[in-house]
Design a protein around this motif. Structure first.
Motif, short mmCIF file in Angstrom:
data_model
loop_
_atom_site.label_atom_id
_atom_site.label_comp_id
_atom_site.label_asym_id
_atom_site.label_seq_id
_atom_site.Cartn_x
_atom_site.Cartn_y
_atom_site.Cartn_z
N ALA A 1 -5.19 12.33 8.28
CA ALA A 1 -4.38 11.58 7.32
C ALA A 1 -3.78 10.30 7.91
O ALA A 1 -3.90 9.22 7.33
CB ALA A 1 -3.28 12.47 6.76
N GLY A 2 -3.12 10.42 9.07
CA GLY A 2 -2.48 9.25 9.65
C GLY A 2 -3.46 8.14 9.97
O GLY A 2 -3.24 6.97 9.63
N ASN B 1 -5.44 7.64 -1.17
CA ASN B 1 -5.40 9.10 -1.09
C ASN B 1 -6.40 9.56 -0.03
O ASN B 1 -7.54 9.12 -0.01
CB ASN B 1 -5.75 9.75 -2.43
CG ASN B 1 -5.85 11.26 -2.35
OD1 ASN B 1 -6.95 11.81 -2.35
ND2 ASN B 1 -4.72 11.92 -2.25
N VAL B 2 -5.93 10.43 0.85
CA VAL B 2 -6.80 11.00 1.87
C VAL B 2 -7.28 12.36 1.36
O VAL B 2 -6.49 13.29 1.21
CB VAL B 2 -6.08 11.16 3.22
CG1 VAL B 2 -7.03 11.71 4.26
CG2 VAL B 2 -5.51 9.81 3.66
N SER B 3 -8.56 12.46 1.10
CA SER B 3 -9.12 13.69 0.53
C SER B 3 -9.18 14.80 1.57
O SER B 3 -9.54 14.56 2.73
CB SER B 3 -10.52 13.43 -0.03
OG SER B 3 -11.09 14.62 -0.52
N GLY C 1 5.79 17.73 17.31
CA GLY C 1 4.69 18.27 16.55
C GLY C 1 3.83 17.18 15.93
O GLY C 1 4.03 16.00 16.14
N THR C 2 2.85 17.60 15.16
CA THR C 2 1.96 16.66 14.50
C THR C 2 2.62 16.18 13.22
O THR C 2 2.73 16.91 12.25
CB THR C 2 0.61 17.32 14.17
OG1 THR C 2 0.04 17.81 15.38
CG2 THR C 2 -0.33 16.33 13.53
N SER C 3 3.07 14.96 13.21
CA SER C 3 3.79 14.41 12.07
C SER C 3 3.07 13.19 11.53
O SER C 3 2.82 12.24 12.27
CB SER C 3 5.23 14.05 12.47
OG SER C 3 5.82 13.22 11.50
N LEU C 4 2.75 13.19 10.25
CA LEU C 4 2.08 12.06 9.62
C LEU C 4 2.94 10.80 9.71
O LEU C 4 2.46 9.73 10.09
CB LEU C 4 1.77 12.39 8.16
CG LEU C 4 1.26 11.24 7.30
CD1 LEU C 4 -0.01 10.65 7.86
CD2 LEU C 4 1.05 11.71 5.86
N THR D 1 0.84 -1.19 0.00
CA THR D 1 0.00 0.00 0.00
C THR D 1 0.87 1.24 0.00
O THR D 1 1.86 1.33 0.74
CB THR D 1 -0.92 0.02 1.24
OG1 THR D 1 -1.78 -1.12 1.19
CG2 THR D 1 -1.76 1.29 1.28
N VAL D 2 0.52 2.22 -0.85
CA VAL D 2 1.26 3.47 -0.95
C VAL D 2 0.31 4.64 -0.74
O VAL D 2 -0.77 4.69 -1.35
CB VAL D 2 1.95 3.62 -2.32
CG1 VAL D 2 2.79 4.89 -2.36
CG2 VAL D 2 2.82 2.41 -2.62
N ALA D 3 0.71 5.58 0.10
CA ALA D 3 -0.06 6.81 0.28
C ALA D 3 0.26 7.74 -0.87
O ALA D 3 1.43 8.05 -1.13
CB ALA D 3 0.28 7.46 1.61
#
Length: 281
Positions: free
Chosen positions: A220-221, A176-178, A259-262, A144-146
């Motif tokens: 996203a995450g 893909n996260v819309s 911080g907020t990191s995916l 799986t690839v983002a």
């Protein structure tokens, strides 16, 4: 594309199983492998000698158990801080991929507990394959690839295609996260209409790789991890910008770590091995 692999082996975890799964792929079998074990420095010479002896035995068993071509595997036993030594050896051998075990610690805990994998991930610009201690490593078939429009995502797709082109019956899942709050979850033919997948679909068709497109919503995450679990992925690939500190490479970038990191979220919560590809920037 992957010609030099560094396996940082601590003697615990699933990193060896991950390497064995990778080496089942014909395109990876041509790669050379360096197995590294680091002996931490001890206060007394007696303790140091014992650690050195134990490290040598562990390294020998690791190389033997991997059952690799002797002409393509080497072993390195080093003394020092594991975090720094892994980075140094990766640079010395110009590694194309670093494989490490991971306890899956959250950001703050990983800093407080001096996580080796988190430190290496923070400072290296090389692709890293992180495999948590509590997951089961399967043969690689579903990858799986983002996907988005970033250069980092393109690097992740490129690596996925490199692996899948030699896997008979392999499956490429494109997620893909819309960012559209009105968007709905889509899969299959409906999702393929999204322009973000156009280049990836063309590449997959050219190489004869089976693919599936997924459009999902949410943070996203969380969305990427959920999609990867839904399709029972064997490996999740995520593009990650090069995160080395702009001030000094030798110092952790605590602001980004906290911080907020995916990529930090995915490496902690994904229920599968995670390969983080890097781009400069």
């Amino acid at each position: 594309m992957i010609e030099k692999i560094l396996l940082a082996d601590s003697g615990t975890g699933n990193s060896q199983e991950m390497l064995r799964a990778l080496m089942e792929i014909p395109s990876i079998q041509r790669a050379s492998v360096t197995v590294l074990h680091v002996v931490p420095e001890q206060v007394t010479s007696e303790a140091m000698s014992q650690r050195w002896e134990d490290g040598g035995k562990l390294l020998g068993k690791a190389v033997e158990s991997l059952k690799l071509d002797p002409n393509r595997v080497s072993a390195i036993l080093r003394q020092g801080d594991p975090k720094d030594v892994v980075l140094k050896v990766a640079d010395e051998m110009d590694a194309d991929l670093i494989i490490m075990g991971s306890r899956g610690l959250k950001r703050l805990v990983s800093i407080l507990e001096n996580s080796v994998s988190q430190y290496v991930f923070q400072l290296t610009s090389r692709p890293m394959l992180l495999v948590k201690d509590d997951i089961y490593v399967r043969n690689l078939s579903r990858i799986t690839v983002a996907i988005d429009k970033s250069e980092a995502a393109k690097q992740g797709l490129k690596l996925a295609l490199f692996l899948l082109r030699d896997i008979k019956g392999g499956q490429l899942n494109l997620v893909n996260v819309s960012s559209d709050p009105k968007a709905t979850d889509k899969t299959g033919a409906e999702a393929e209409k999204d322009a973000v997948f156009a280049g990836a679909i063309a590449d997959a068709k050219r190489l004869g790789i089976n693919y599936r497109c997924i459009v999902t919503r949410g943070k996203a995450g969380e969305a990427i991890c959920r999609a990867a679990e839904d399709v029972k992925t064997d490996l999740l690939i995520l593009g990650s910008p090069d995160r080395r500190p702009s001030i000094a490479k030798g110092l952790p970038d605590l602001d980004r770590l906290l911080g907020t990191s995916l990529s930090d979220y995915v490496r902690v919560y994904a229920n599968c091995p995670v390969l983080l590809t890097r781009t400069m920037g």
